[in-house]
Design a protein around this motif. Structure first.
Motif, short mmCIF file in Angstrom:
data_model
loop_
_atom_site.label_atom_id
_atom_site.label_comp_id
_atom_site.label_asym_id
_atom_site.label_seq_id
_atom_site.Cartn_x
_atom_site.Cartn_y
_atom_site.Cartn_z
N LYS A 1 6.87 -10.85 -3.31
CA LYS A 1 5.89 -10.27 -2.38
C LYS A 1 6.60 -9.46 -1.32
N GLY A 2 5.82 -8.80 -0.48
CA GLY A 2 6.39 -8.06 0.63
C GLY A 2 5.49 -8.11 1.84
N GLN A 3 6.10 -7.87 2.99
CA GLN A 3 5.36 -7.74 4.23
C GLN A 3 6.05 -6.70 5.10
N VAL A 4 5.24 -5.88 5.73
CA VAL A 4 5.75 -4.86 6.65
C VAL A 4 5.14 -5.15 8.02
N ILE A 5 5.99 -5.16 9.02
CA ILE A 5 5.54 -5.41 10.38
C ILE A 5 5.63 -4.09 11.14
N LEU A 6 4.49 -3.65 11.66
CA LEU A 6 4.42 -2.41 12.42
C LEU A 6 4.39 -2.72 13.91
N ALA A 7 4.80 -1.76 14.70
CA ALA A 7 4.79 -1.92 16.16
C ALA A 7 3.36 -2.05 16.68
N ARG A 8 2.41 -1.43 16.02
CA ARG A 8 1.04 -1.39 16.53
C ARG A 8 0.20 -2.62 16.21
N TYR A 9 0.67 -3.50 15.32
CA TYR A 9 -0.12 -4.66 14.93
C TYR A 9 0.62 -5.97 15.23
N ILE A 10 -0.14 -7.03 15.45
CA ILE A 10 0.44 -8.35 15.68
C ILE A 10 0.77 -9.02 14.34
N GLU A 11 -0.09 -8.84 13.35
CA GLU A 11 0.07 -9.45 12.03
C GLU A 11 0.75 -8.47 11.08
N PRO A 12 1.40 -8.97 10.04
CA PRO A 12 2.04 -8.07 9.07
C PRO A 12 1.02 -7.45 8.12
N THR B 1 3.31 -7.13 -4.26
CA THR B 1 4.59 -6.91 -4.94
C THR B 1 5.61 -6.39 -3.94
N ALA B 2 6.87 -6.68 -4.22
CA ALA B 2 7.94 -6.14 -3.37
C ALA B 2 7.97 -4.62 -3.49
N ARG B 3 7.72 -4.13 -4.69
CA ARG B 3 7.75 -2.68 -4.92
C ARG B 3 6.69 -1.97 -4.06
N ASP B 4 5.51 -2.56 -3.91
CA ASP B 4 4.47 -1.95 -3.07
C ASP B 4 4.89 -1.89 -1.61
N ASP C 1 5.70 3.50 12.23
CA ASP C 1 6.22 2.67 13.33
C ASP C 1 6.63 1.28 12.80
N ILE C 2 7.45 1.29 11.76
CA ILE C 2 7.88 0.07 11.07
C ILE C 2 8.95 -0.63 11.89
N ARG C 3 8.70 -1.90 12.18
CA ARG C 3 9.68 -2.72 12.89
C ARG C 3 10.50 -3.57 11.93
N ALA C 4 9.91 -3.97 10.79
CA ALA C 4 10.63 -4.79 9.82
C ALA C 4 9.95 -4.70 8.45
N ILE C 5 10.77 -4.83 7.41
CA ILE C 5 10.30 -4.88 6.03
C ILE C 5 10.93 -6.12 5.41
N TYR C 6 10.10 -7.06 5.00
CA TYR C 6 10.60 -8.29 4.39
C TYR C 6 10.07 -8.40 2.96
N VAL C 7 10.92 -8.94 2.09
CA VAL C 7 10.54 -9.19 0.70
C VAL C 7 10.94 -10.62 0.34
N SER C 8 10.31 -11.15 -0.68
CA SER C 8 10.63 -12.51 -1.15
C SER C 8 12.08 -12.55 -1.64
N ASP C 9 12.80 -13.58 -1.24
CA ASP C 9 14.14 -13.80 -1.77
C ASP C 9 13.98 -14.62 -3.04
N PRO D 1 6.65 -17.79 -5.69
CA PRO D 1 7.83 -17.17 -5.08
C PRO D 1 8.20 -17.71 -3.70
N GLY D 2 7.35 -18.54 -3.11
CA GLY D 2 7.67 -19.13 -1.81
C GLY D 2 6.93 -18.48 -0.67
N ALA D 3 6.69 -19.26 0.37
CA ALA D 3 5.94 -18.79 1.53
C ALA D 3 6.84 -18.40 2.69
#
Length: 180
Positions: A51-62, A67-70, A83-91, A101-103
């Motif tokens: 999975k993936g999550q992107v954290i933006l400066a403008r939002y509190i939630e990711p 998919t990681a590819r998305d 305004d991307i602050r972080a991009i996380y993917v499942s290890d 894949p884990g939480a």
């Protein structure tokens, strides 16, 4: 040194330290049952694969991705926020299984090792960029499931943005949801 000049130098030094701290990326969020995929609109936790999550400066939630590819594609698309602050993917080196894949086993996508062109499809039935925290774990996965290892900065744009990813999956890839 005069007291006023010393004070100004100290103030600049302290402000510089604060600026560096403020720019540190936020930590990843744990995947919950409420997470809905940005592009598919489906519950992210209900599907296997990374999975993936992107954290933006403008939002509190990711912003969540099934998919990681998305998640990586989001960073490449011109119409998406920048305004991307972080991009996380499942290890996937720490994932209990492909189906689960884990939480909380997230890694910074920019430091991950990705396996491309493997026989494992994403949760959406498309080709996946399977992320790992170590090169050794990525290489072991590639030996078992095919593919090759690349770093974030070397991921081919056409592979990530290929809208026909399901049709481009290797011919011997198992169907979505099938576990080896």
């Amino acid at each position: 040194m005069r007291p006023g000049l010393a004070f100004a130098a100290l103030a600049l030094l302290l402000m510089g330290g604060c600026k560096e701290e403020a720019e540190a990326p936020p930590p990843p969020f744990a995947l919950t049952r409420e997470a809905m995929g940005r592009y598919c609109g489906m519950n992210v936790a209900e599907h296997g694969g990374p999975k993936g999550q992107v954290i933006l400066a403008r939002y509190i939630e990711p912003i969540w991705f099934s998919t990681a590819r998305d998640a990586i594609a989001f960073t490449m698309l011109p119409d998406e926020p920048k305004d991307i602050r972080a991009i996380y993917v499942s290890d996937m080196a720490k994932a209990p299984s492909w189906e689960k894949p884990g939480a909380e086993n997230w890694i910074d996508a920019k430091g991950a090792y990705f396996v491309l062109d493997s026989r494992r499809n994403s949760a959406m039935g498309t080709r996946e960029a399977v992320p790992f925290s170590s090169e050794g774990a990525a290489a072991a996965f590639a030996r078992e499931h095919g593919g090759h290892v690349l770093r974030f900065g070397d991921l081919p744009r056409d592979y990530i943005l290929d809208a026909a990813g399901a049709d481009s999956a290797p011919p011997d890839a198992p169907p979505p949801g099938k576990v080896d």
